[in-house]
Design a protein around this motif. Structure first.
Motif, PDB file in Angstrom:
ATOM      1  N   LEU A 133     -83.410 -12.867  33.725  1.00 44.62           N
ATOM      2  CA  LEU A 133     -84.029 -12.379  34.961  1.00 44.62           C
ATOM      3  C   LEU A 133     -83.170 -12.695  36.177  1.00 44.62           C
ATOM      4  O   LEU A 133     -83.135 -11.910  37.132  1.00 44.62           O
ATOM      5  N   LEU A 134     -82.486 -13.831  36.154  1.00 45.89           N
ATOM      6  CA  LEU A 134     -81.550 -14.115  37.253  1.00 45.89           C
ATOM      7  C   LEU A 134     -80.422 -13.089  37.261  1.00 45.89           C
ATOM      8  O   LEU A 134     -79.990 -12.638  38.327  1.00 45.89           O
ATOM      9  N   ARG A 135     -79.933 -12.727  36.074  1.00 51.39           N
ATOM     10  CA  ARG A 135     -78.857 -11.737  36.018  1.00 51.39           C
ATOM     11  C   ARG A 135     -79.349 -10.379  36.501  1.00 51.39           C
ATOM     12  O   ARG A 135     -78.653  -9.674  37.232  1.00 51.39           O
ATOM     13  N   ALA A 136     -80.582 -10.013  36.121  1.00 51.54           N
ATOM     14  CA  ALA A 136     -81.128  -8.736  36.589  1.00 51.54           C
ATOM     15  C   ALA A 136     -81.261  -8.730  38.106  1.00 51.54           C
ATOM     16  O   ALA A 136     -80.959  -7.720  38.760  1.00 51.54           O
ATOM     17  N   ARG A 169     -89.435 -11.000  41.274  1.00 45.56           N
ATOM     18  CA  ARG A 169     -88.381 -10.693  42.244  1.00 45.56           C
ATOM     19  C   ARG A 169     -88.582 -11.487  43.535  1.00 45.56           C
ATOM     20  O   ARG A 169     -87.629 -12.018  44.105  1.00 45.56           O
ATOM     21  N   ALA A 170     -89.814 -11.595  43.983  1.00 47.40           N
ATOM     22  CA  ALA A 170     -90.096 -12.302  45.237  1.00 47.40           C
ATOM     23  C   ALA A 170     -89.762 -13.791  45.119  1.00 47.40           C
ATOM     24  O   ALA A 170     -89.108 -14.357  45.998  1.00 47.40           O
ATOM     25  N   VAL A 171     -90.193 -14.428  44.027  1.00 45.29           N
ATOM     26  CA  VAL A 171     -89.952 -15.866  43.925  1.00 45.29           C
ATOM     27  C   VAL A 171     -88.470 -16.162  43.748  1.00 45.29           C
ATOM     28  O   VAL A 171     -87.972 -17.199  44.211  1.00 45.29           O
ATOM     29  N   LEU A 172     -87.737 -15.260  43.084  1.00 46.39           N
ATOM     30  CA  LEU A 172     -86.287 -15.445  42.993  1.00 46.39           C
ATOM     31  C   LEU A 172     -85.627 -15.254  44.354  1.00 46.39           C
ATOM     32  O   LEU A 172     -84.672 -15.959  44.704  1.00 46.39           O
ATOM     33  N   LEU A 220     -72.135 -12.714  40.150  1.00 45.56           N
ATOM     34  CA  LEU A 220     -72.186 -13.314  38.817  1.00 45.56           C
ATOM     35  C   LEU A 220     -72.857 -12.414  37.793  1.00 45.56           C
ATOM     36  O   LEU A 220     -72.643 -12.569  36.586  1.00 45.56           O
ATOM     37  N   GLY A 221     -73.678 -11.470  38.235  1.00 47.00           N
ATOM     38  CA  GLY A 221     -74.267 -10.537  37.289  1.00 47.00           C
ATOM     39  C   GLY A 221     -73.229  -9.695  36.574  1.00 47.00           C
ATOM     40  O   GLY A 221     -73.499  -9.125  35.504  1.00 47.00           O
ATOM     41  N   ARG A 246     -86.810 -11.040  26.998  1.00 47.44           N
ATOM     42  CA  ARG A 246     -86.720 -10.243  28.225  1.00 47.44           C
ATOM     43  C   ARG A 246     -87.304 -10.995  29.417  1.00 47.44           C
ATOM     44  O   ARG A 246     -86.892 -10.773  30.559  1.00 47.44           O
ATOM     45  N   CYS A 247     -88.271 -11.866  29.151  1.00 51.32           N
ATOM     46  CA  CYS A 247     -88.871 -12.661  30.227  1.00 51.32           C
ATOM     47  C   CYS A 247     -88.170 -14.004  30.407  1.00 51.32           C
ATOM     48  O   CYS A 247     -88.647 -14.854  31.178  1.00 51.32           O
TER      49      CYS A 247
END
Length: 701
Positions: free
Chosen positions: A581-584, A503-506, A524-525, A453-454
């Motif tokens: 996490l990128l997809r989320a 979320r912020a760093v992404l 892309l998600g 998940r991470c």
């Protein structure tokens, strides 16, 4: 304990009781470990030095015996640790005479001319630590660079001492010492200048001019050079009977910066990357080195570099510079001109001596850094243009971190590029165990789920485990359930601090994209279709379908842009994916449901149309009435059975998702038969249970 290298190598207990050292090898081993105190020294380096390059396996046993003896002589055996096939001797601040000397010298340089008397006292304390030549009686070529550097710093300290004494008005008192210092360093023009000023101020104008002539004679005879401009100007002032003063500011002497941020705790893994940095540093002892460490947000680029730098400080005896270039963050990227000002100030350049233009500042930085063995960490770089003016031209090692691959930097300026991937499963489990410690209440299967998940990102794992530690009485199953929901996962990985929230760093990477790449990333998600097959990859055709574009060249250009900024991973030639996490993050960016529905429909049509064509080649008659669907773009699936099979194999999970979506949600009623046929072709299952609400059957992928 106390350790000495400014003269004979030795060690003593805290109460001053000397520890007897016997034998060339044992003394040499201690000297090598002290020369790189607190840093990792590979066994190969020790073997090469002590046995003159002979690395036979039989040499390891004597080395271990000498290590064992030194351990026993120390106040604590834990001071000398074994790690990564090497050894590290822990030395506390103030225990090593060379470290005390350099600290006093650096303090004097930083203080400048504010208090000449205090500066002189500090420098005298520093010089009193010397008892001979550095590493005296140890004849190892590997120690010569360290010894020469210390000798050079001693000469600098001597120059600064007498300049401070002259500024304090003690010219008459230090004249005898100055004569001795000039005799010891006959070619140091700054000492000659101090002697001339002291003689002139003492009313001995003729002797001052004689000192100049002596300096000129020695320089001409031994070096074939005339005295420099400062010494020549001083002679003219004395001839004219004008007042004289020191022409250089103490602050102009280069300081030894130590700017590394705090080392990260619970660092695990990354053995290959640490070794690559070791080799680059060793190869660049006499030439400039460049390493770029690139990777996605939260993957641990800065942690890797800072951790390595802390354990290799003694490789860079002239200091370590660190600059956060703010390439990705809430602040605008730091301009190269501003970064140069920070570095020049750290190296002792006075504010009044800073030039205005970028090119002039770059030239001055390269001049000041010339001949120095320094480490320069340029963290969080945004572009090649931001980095290139900051590169010194000499034997410094530069390590750059960035989310951008900085291809132009590697192509033109060379060096090593380390593409830092997400943690391996075993590394992620080790990090989880390190972070949780006594709070480790997570079952092994739950640990694996948490790691997935991470997305095996160190930052996300650190945040998630901190949440476990903050709620020691809460059932960790609840955390697993919350992390399973893509819509709330990024909320759980929010610390309230923009620098450490996922979320912020992404978002900082996303907001630097051009509009076309940003739109593709938002869409892309959808490639996962929120189905039971989570690990999807896709190609340029799928990306073009999402965008509604016939031109796959444009979609591939945009994908390349996302790969360069590490917002997308290339898993194989022409195949791409987003980690969890990128997809989320991607799926929460688009608020327009019409845009999402249209893109999802285009992707389904593209996959269904081409899967229908491929299945018609492989199993003619399987689909009685193919639906009329116009897909953009179309993959050239010809009558070649092998080509059709390869396409279906590549897109297997994606086609299954579309079939599942059609069967469950009823889009294109006339296509349900095609979807069922595709589902049966891949799984051997009719898929009827999907319509009836019966439990799904797990099929091998």
């Amino acid at each position: 304990m106390q350790f000495t290298v400014l003269g004979p190598v030795g060690m003593a207990t805290e109460d001053g009781q000397a520890v007897p050292l016997s034998g060339r090898l044992r003394t040499g081993l201690l000297a090598l470990l002290l020369a790189r105190a607190n840093d990792h020294v590979p066994v190969e380096v020790l073997l090469d030095a002590l046995w003159n390059g002979q690395r036979e396996p039989t040499r390891r046993r004597p080395l271990q015996l000498h290590i064992h003896w030194i351990r026993k002589a120390l106040d604590s055996p834990d001071r000398l640790r074994h790690a990564r096939d090497g050894y590290q001797l822990a030395v506390q601040p103030g225990e090593l005479d060379a470290e005390r000397f350099e600290s006093l010298l650096d303090e004097s340089i930083r203080e400048g001319n504010h208090d000449p008397g205090r500066t002189a006292d500090r420098l005298r304390c520093a010089l009193r630590l010397w008892r001979g030549r550095p590493y005296q009686d140890v004849d190892l070529p590997e120690l010569e660079p360290a010894a020469q550097r210390l000798i050079e710093r001693k000469a600098t300290a001597t120059e600064l001492l007498y300049e401070a004494e002259l500024r304090g008005g003690r010219h008459a008192a230090v004249l005898p010492e100055l004569l001795d210092a000039v005799a010891e360093y006959p070619l140091r023009e700054r000492l000659r200048a101090s002697l001339m000023i002291a003689l002139y101020r003492a009313g001995r104008q003729a002797d001052a001019l004689t000192a100049y002539q002596d300096a000129r004679r020695r320089l001409t005879t031994e070096l074939g050079l005339d005295p420099g401009p400062e010494l020549q100007d001083l002679q003219l002032q004395i001839l004219a009977g004008e007042p004289v003063d020191l022409g250089r500011d103490v602050a102009r002497v280069s300081a030894r910066p130590a700017q590394l941020p705090r080392d990260v705790t619970s660092f695990v893994g990354r053995a290959a990357e640490l070794t690559a940095l070791d080799h680059t540093a060793a190869a660049g002892e006499l030439s400039p080195g460049l390493v770029t460490v690139t990777g996605t947000a939260g993957v641990g680029k800065t942690a890797l570099v800072v951790h390595w730098a802390h354990h290799n400080r003694t490789r860079f005896p002239d200091g370590q510079l660190y600059v956060d270039l703010h390439g990705y963050g809430p602040e605008p990227p730091l301009r190269a001109e501003e970064a140069l000002v920070r570095m020049l100030r750290a190296l002792g350049v006075a504010e009044s001596e800073l030039p205005d233009g970028l090119a002039e500042r770059t030239d001055l930085f390269r001049t000041v850094a010339s001949g120095k063995r320094m480490l320069l960490v340029l963290d969080n770089a945004h572009s090649v243009e931001q980095v290139r003016p900051l590169l010194p031209g000499t034997s410094c090692l530069v390590v750059v971190t960035s989310r951008n691959v900085l291809a132009g930097l590697a192509a033109r300026d060379g060096g090593l590029r380390i593409a830092l991937d997400r943690l391996r499963d075993d590394e992620a489990h080790s990090l989880l165990k390190e972070l949780l410690g006594e709070y480790d209440r997570i079952r092994p299967e739950a640990s694996t789920e948490l790691i997935d998940r991470c997305a095996r990102l160190p930052l996300a794992l650190r945040i998630a485990t901190e949440r476990v530690r903050l709620h020691p009485h809460r059932d960790t199953a609840d955390l697993m359930a919350e992390l399973a929901d893509e819509q709330t996962r990024l909320d759980l990985l929010d610390t309230g601090d923009p620098a450490t929230s996922v979320r912020a760093v992404l978002s900082w990477s996303y907001h630097h994209l051009d509009p076309g790449a940003a739109r593709l990333f938002r869409l892309l998600g959808l490639t996962c279709m929120q189905c039971r097959y989570p690990r999807h990859d896709f190609d340029g055709y799928s990306a073009a379908a999402l965008l509604g574009d016939d031109d796959t060249r444009e979609s591939r250009r945009l994908l390349d842009s996302l790969v360069r900024t590490n917002l997308c991973e290339e898993t194989a030639s022409g195949r791409f994916q987003l980690h969890e996490l990128l997809r989320a993050y991607s799926t929460e960016l688009t608020a327009d449901p019409e845009e999402l529905d249209a893109a999802r429909l285009r992707l389904c049509e593209y996959l269904l149309a081409n899967a229908t064509r491929a299945l018609a080649v492989l199993a003619p008659g399987e689909i009685a009435e193919p639906p009329e669907i116009t897909a953009t773009p179309q993959v050239p699936v010809s009558a070649d059975r092998d080509a059709a099979r390869r396409w279906l194999d590549r897109e297997r999970q994606n086609v299954l998702c579309v079939a599942h979506h059609i069967i469950v949600h009823g889009h294109w009623p006339d296509a349900r038969g095609v979807a069922t046929a595709l589902y049966r072709h891949f799984t051997g299952d009719s898929g009827e249970h999907l319509l009836s609400g019966e439990p799904e059957v797990s099929h091998p992928r």
